[in-house]
Structures are given as structure tokens and as C-alpha cells.
Design an enzyme around this catalytic site. Structure first.
Site, short mmCIF file in Angstrom:
data_model
loop_
_atom_site.label_atom_id
_atom_site.label_comp_id
_atom_site.label_asym_id
_atom_site.label_seq_id
_atom_site.Cartn_x
_atom_site.Cartn_y
_atom_site.Cartn_z
N LYS A 75 0.82 -1.21 0.00
CA LYS A 75 0.00 0.00 0.00
C LYS A 75 0.86 1.27 0.00
O LYS A 75 0.54 2.23 -0.71
CB LYS A 75 -0.94 -0.01 1.21
CG LYS A 75 -1.87 1.20 1.30
CD LYS A 75 -3.01 0.94 2.27
CE LYS A 75 -2.52 0.74 3.70
NZ LYS A 75 -1.94 1.99 4.27
N ARG A 151 -11.18 2.82 8.65
CA ARG A 151 -10.79 1.47 9.05
C ARG A 151 -11.98 0.67 9.59
O ARG A 151 -11.97 -0.55 9.55
CB ARG A 151 -9.70 1.53 10.13
CG ARG A 151 -8.30 1.73 9.60
CD ARG A 151 -7.28 1.55 10.71
NE ARG A 151 -5.92 1.55 10.18
CZ ARG A 151 -5.18 2.62 10.00
NH1 ARG A 151 -5.69 3.80 10.32
NH2 ARG A 151 -3.96 2.55 9.51
N ARG A 186 11.09 -8.09 5.93
CA ARG A 186 11.17 -6.63 5.80
C ARG A 186 12.19 -6.03 6.77
O ARG A 186 12.28 -6.45 7.92
CB ARG A 186 9.78 -6.03 6.04
CG ARG A 186 9.64 -4.60 5.59
CD ARG A 186 8.19 -4.21 5.40
NE ARG A 186 7.42 -4.24 6.64
CZ ARG A 186 6.15 -3.84 6.73
NH1 ARG A 186 5.53 -3.40 5.63
NH2 ARG A 186 5.50 -3.89 7.87
N ARG A 216 11.70 -4.69 12.73
CA ARG A 216 10.74 -4.26 13.73
C ARG A 216 10.15 -5.42 14.51
O ARG A 216 9.95 -6.51 13.98
CB ARG A 216 9.61 -3.47 13.04
CG ARG A 216 10.03 -2.10 12.57
CD ARG A 216 8.98 -1.46 11.68
NE ARG A 216 7.61 -1.74 12.10
CZ ARG A 216 6.54 -1.30 11.44
NH1 ARG A 216 6.69 -0.57 10.35
NH2 ARG A 216 5.33 -1.59 11.86
N ARG A 227 -2.43 -9.03 13.75
CA ARG A 227 -2.86 -7.81 13.06
C ARG A 227 -3.79 -8.13 11.89
O ARG A 227 -4.72 -7.38 11.60
CB ARG A 227 -1.63 -7.03 12.57
CG ARG A 227 -0.78 -6.46 13.69
CD ARG A 227 0.63 -6.14 13.22
NE ARG A 227 0.67 -5.07 12.25
CZ ARG A 227 1.76 -4.78 11.51
NH1 ARG A 227 2.85 -5.51 11.62
NH2 ARG A 227 1.74 -3.76 10.68
#
Length: 292
Positions: A75, A151, A186, A216, A227
Site C-alpha cells: 500500500k 478502518r 522486511r 521491527r 494484526r
């Protein structure tokens, strides 16, 4: 007449003449900064792109786009592309919150009370920030890209109540198994802010860059799957509001990263253009509903 003295004389006349005519064209007046880069070719290309977007927006109406996608769906990459292509105002609630808190606005102070405790900022505060941003003149002229907002169904209802009408809803569709592979690989560069993937979009082979890359804590498979449960639940709750303008975009077309991004961008361009020319874009993107 290319001396400084001659030019300054001509400029006095030019500015005087321009000031005398701009009032006739105020509704369609757009300002273009003619010096945006020291590099000649880059400067020309940037100005051409902006002028093209301005002309297109005046003829067809500025784009009013909502984009949604799970973590790792690409995104962020596609938002950069849309902003560059159409010149729209990019509204991300995360950026909005940080900006409002930094500037110490009334809404920013409210948000800080919750953020400092590690709590979610209530919908009414976030909606207030988005509403204020949508009222800016730049949105009316350039259009808008709502990034990951709304959202929830509550936020979607609130957007409708304040009079916001989108013409395209882009849903980036990527299988969860692919998202896991993307996210766990990532890495982010704290210096440049760039995000890389060790397989699909590797960082430069620079020992200094490689040494400072960060993985992260929420980029683990366990954290991502938690999530994703929330993401899918929220998306199901808002799609009903946007069925007439919903465009499902396949976010995993081919394995090659650059080719995949390019194919997705082609789909996005077609979807946005269809939405704009389908009748929605001729309406104002944001109008206050009259109180009964």
C-alpha cells in the site's frame, strides 16, 4: 534585451499585467512553482507532471480515492505512485496524528492524552482531524487519497455524515501466506526511512547501510497474524459502504517485484480513471450536510 536591467523593466510590466487579469480566472487559477529542482531535466519533468494533473483535474474533476490493504500489501508503494501520478493530497491518519500533536492543536492535545498512555485515539478525534484536512482548499483543487481510512464501520458512517464522497475504493488483495513472507523479510533503514525486503527488494550492498537496518518487533509472523485478524474484520465491516466504487486489485500477480508493482499500478490507473469518469468525480468531494 537579455540584460538584467532590461529584464527587470520587463518584469515590472509582466507582474502588473498579471495582477490585472488573475481576478477574471480565480475559479480555475492554479499556481505552479517553476523552480522545484536545480537539475534542469528533473525540474521540467516535475512541472510537466503537475501541469498535466491540474489540467486533467479541471476537465474531469480531481480524484477522490480510498485505498485499503493489509500490512505488507504494498500500500505504501502504491500511495507514493498515486500521489506522484495525480498530484492528490495524501491523508494518512498516522501522519495526521503526529502533525496535530506536534503543532499542539486542540485535537492534537486530545490525541496526545491517549497516545501517551498507549491507548487508541477515539474515532471522534480522528474523524475531526480528517474532516479538517478535507476542508482545505488543496483537497478541493487536487483531490485526495485517503490512506487506510476509514478502518471501521463507525468511521465510514462518520465520513458519510460529514458529506465526503469517494469515487474509487481500492482494495489491495494479497493472500495471508504471501503477506507473512513479505513482512518477516522486511527491514527498515532508520536514517533514510526506506523499507527494504531481503528477498524481493534488497537493500544496497553497502556495509554501513546493512549494519543499521532494523527488523521491527511487529514484523514477526505471530504479530502479523494477530494484526491480520483485526484487519480482515475491519475491512469486512466497511466494504458494504463502498460496493458501487469497490475495485479489488490483485496485489500478487507475479513473483518478480518490479514487474508485480508495475502490473498493480496499471490496474490502479484503470480503476481510478473508471471511477472519475463514472459520474462520481463531477460531484464535490466534500460538502457539508445541512442540519435538519
Amino acid at each position: 534585451d537579455d540584460t538584467e536591467e532590461a529584464l527587470r523593466t520587463r518584469l515590472v510590466t509582466y507582474h502588473k499585467n498579471v495582477e490585472g487579469i488573475v481576478g477574471f480566472y480565480e475559479p480555475i487559477l492554479r499556481h505552479v512553482r517553476g523552480q522545484q529542482s536545480e537539475d534542469y531535466k528533473t525540474n521540467v519533468a516535475t512541472i510537466r507532471r503537475q501541469i498535466g494533473s491540474m489540467i486533467d483535474n479541471l476537465r474531469n474533476g480531481p480524484p477522490h480515492v480510498i485505498i485499503s490493504g493489509a500490512p505488507g500489501s504494498g500500500k505504501g508503494t502504491q500511495c507514493e505512485f498515486i500521489v506522484q501520478k495525480y498530484g492528490v493530497v495524501h491523508i494518512s491518519t498516522g501522519d495526521l496524528l503526529r502533525d496535530e500533536v506536534k503543532r499542539g492543536t486542540p485535537l492534537g492535545k486530545k490525541a496526545h492524552e491517549f497516545m501517551s498512555k498507549g491507548e487508541l485515539v477515539p474515532d471522534d478525534v480522528v474523524i475531526g482531524m480528517v474532516k479538517n484536512k478535507l476542508e482545505e482548499k488543496a483537497v478541493a483543487e487536487k483531490g485526495v487519497l485517503l490512506d487506510g481510512f476509514p478502518r471501521t464501520a463507525e468511521q465510514a458512517r462518520a465520513l458519510d455524515e460529514i458529506g465526503f464522497k469517494a469515487d474509487t475504493f481500492l482494495l489491495l488483495d494479497v493472500p495471508d501466506s504471501v503477506l507473512v513472507e513479505r513482512i518477516t523479510g522486511r527491514r527498515s533503514d532508520p536514517v533514510t526511512g526506506k523499507i527494504y525486503h531481503m528477498k524481493f527488494n534488497p537493500p544496497p550492498n553497502d556495509p554501513e547501510v546493512l549494519a543499521r537496518l532494523i527488523h521491527r518487533k511487529d514484523d514477526t509472523e505471530e504479530a502479523l497474524r494477530t494484526r491480520l485478524v483485526t484487519y480482515h474484520k475491519n475491512v469486512k465491516g466497511i466494504l458494504g459502504f463502498y460496493k458501487p466504487i469497490l475495485h479489488n486489485v490483485n496485489g500478487e500477480r507475479v513473483s518478480d517485484y518490479k514487474t508485480n508493482v508495475s502490473l498493480i499500478q496499471e490496474d490502479i490507473l484503470a480503476s481510478i480513471d473508471q471511477g472519475r469518469h463514472g459520474g462520481h468525480s463531477q460531484n464535490p468531494s466534500f460538502t457539508h450536510k445541512k442540519k435538519k
